[in-house]
Design an enzyme around this catalytic site. Sequence first.
Site, PDB file in Angstrom:
ATOM      1  N   ARG A  52       0.852  -1.188   0.000  1.00 21.69           N
ATOM      2  CA  ARG A  52       0.000   0.000   0.000  1.00 21.69           C
ATOM      3  C   ARG A  52       0.887   1.237   0.000  1.00 21.69           C
ATOM      4  O   ARG A  52       1.301   1.700   1.064  1.00 21.69           O
ATOM      5  CB  ARG A  52      -0.894   0.018   1.246  1.00 21.69           C
ATOM      6  CG  ARG A  52      -1.967  -1.036   1.264  1.00 21.69           C
ATOM      7  CD  ARG A  52      -2.758  -0.964   2.555  1.00 21.69           C
ATOM      8  NE  ARG A  52      -3.336   0.358   2.779  1.00 21.69           N
ATOM      9  CZ  ARG A  52      -4.037   0.669   3.861  1.00 21.69           C
ATOM     10  NH1 ARG A  52      -4.220  -0.217   4.820  1.00 21.69           N
ATOM     11  NH2 ARG A  52      -4.548   1.892   4.006  1.00 21.69           N
ATOM     12  N   ASP A  54       1.566   5.118  -0.079  1.00 18.34           N
ATOM     13  CA  ASP A  54       0.771   6.249   0.388  1.00 18.34           C
ATOM     14  C   ASP A  54       0.605   7.297  -0.701  1.00 18.34           C
ATOM     15  O   ASP A  54       1.243   7.237  -1.760  1.00 18.34           O
ATOM     16  CB  ASP A  54       1.430   6.880   1.613  1.00 18.34           C
ATOM     17  CG  ASP A  54       1.379   5.971   2.835  1.00 18.34           C
ATOM     18  OD1 ASP A  54       0.448   5.160   2.930  1.00 18.34           O
ATOM     19  OD2 ASP A  54       2.284   6.084   3.691  1.00 18.34           O
ATOM     20  N   ARG A 199       9.993   6.202   5.247  1.00 18.87           N
ATOM     21  CA  ARG A 199       9.971   7.659   5.437  1.00 18.87           C
ATOM     22  C   ARG A 199      10.375   8.040   6.861  1.00 18.87           C
ATOM     23  O   ARG A 199      11.016   9.071   7.086  1.00 18.87           O
ATOM     24  CB  ARG A 199       8.601   8.208   5.077  1.00 18.87           C
ATOM     25  CG  ARG A 199       8.312   8.110   3.573  1.00 18.87           C
ATOM     26  CD  ARG A 199       6.837   8.274   3.255  1.00 18.87           C
ATOM     27  NE  ARG A 199       6.345   9.592   3.644  1.00 18.87           N
ATOM     28  CZ  ARG A 199       5.052   9.920   3.643  1.00 18.87           C
ATOM     29  NH1 ARG A 199       4.137   9.015   3.295  1.00 18.87           N
ATOM     30  NH2 ARG A 199       4.681  11.125   3.981  1.00 18.87           N
TER      31      ARG A 199
END
Length: 250
Positions: A52, A54, A199
């Site tokens: 997934r 973002d 991140r």
Amino acid sequence: MSKKRYFIQIAYDGSLYHGWQIQPNAITVQELLDGAMSIIFRQPIETLGCGRTDAGVHSTEFFAHFDVENIDEVKVLNSIASINAKLPYQIAAKRIVPVANDAHARFHATARAYKYYIHFEKDPFKLNRSWLVKDKLDINLMNKAASELLNYTDFSCFSKSNTQTFTNNCKIVQAVFEEQDGSIVFTIEADRFLRNMVRAIVGTLVRVGKKEIDIEDFKVIIDSKNRSNAGQSVPACGLYLVKVEYPYIN
């Protein structure tokens, strides 16, 4: 002729999309891909992706599996041009691969790799594709800290909270910064990644590069298993999923 499963490999610029996974009231890559293939194959197609990404995150190599009923395999494999004609320019279908009916794009992936791009001077051609950092970073210190990641398996401190994962353990096999045309690129490879993990790692390593924390501090943060101790989650624009490996796909 019965139902048959395939993997589709795509690449996309995520700047315009609210991530991969279908969401209400937001345009996503999965929604557009499913829509294009449903038109081409004249039946409802629902893909399941390898992960997934973002909103704003890009991918140069992304896989999803899907099932098709009562269509000859040759026609499915030759449908790439037709699918691309239905997709926006920011999303490109690369190839379709026949797989076993129990093959799973997410759970059967054995390795994934991401790159994160950082540049230091204003550049209109890197807008939404790299993170502009105005501070000077010590890449040698960042690489020394990054190498410590290979000594750990529990990365709870870099995981988004309240995720539906059974474990926060990952095996990182590569984590390195490299200089490239006045920019730096961080490459990280592991068997799996947690939500927001890359991140958060980059954000914490940048603190090392700014000399706000040292390598011992970095290790203490990992040992704490507490997300609030780690650095900020850096902008999505610099992040790219670049590799997904499976035991049955070359």
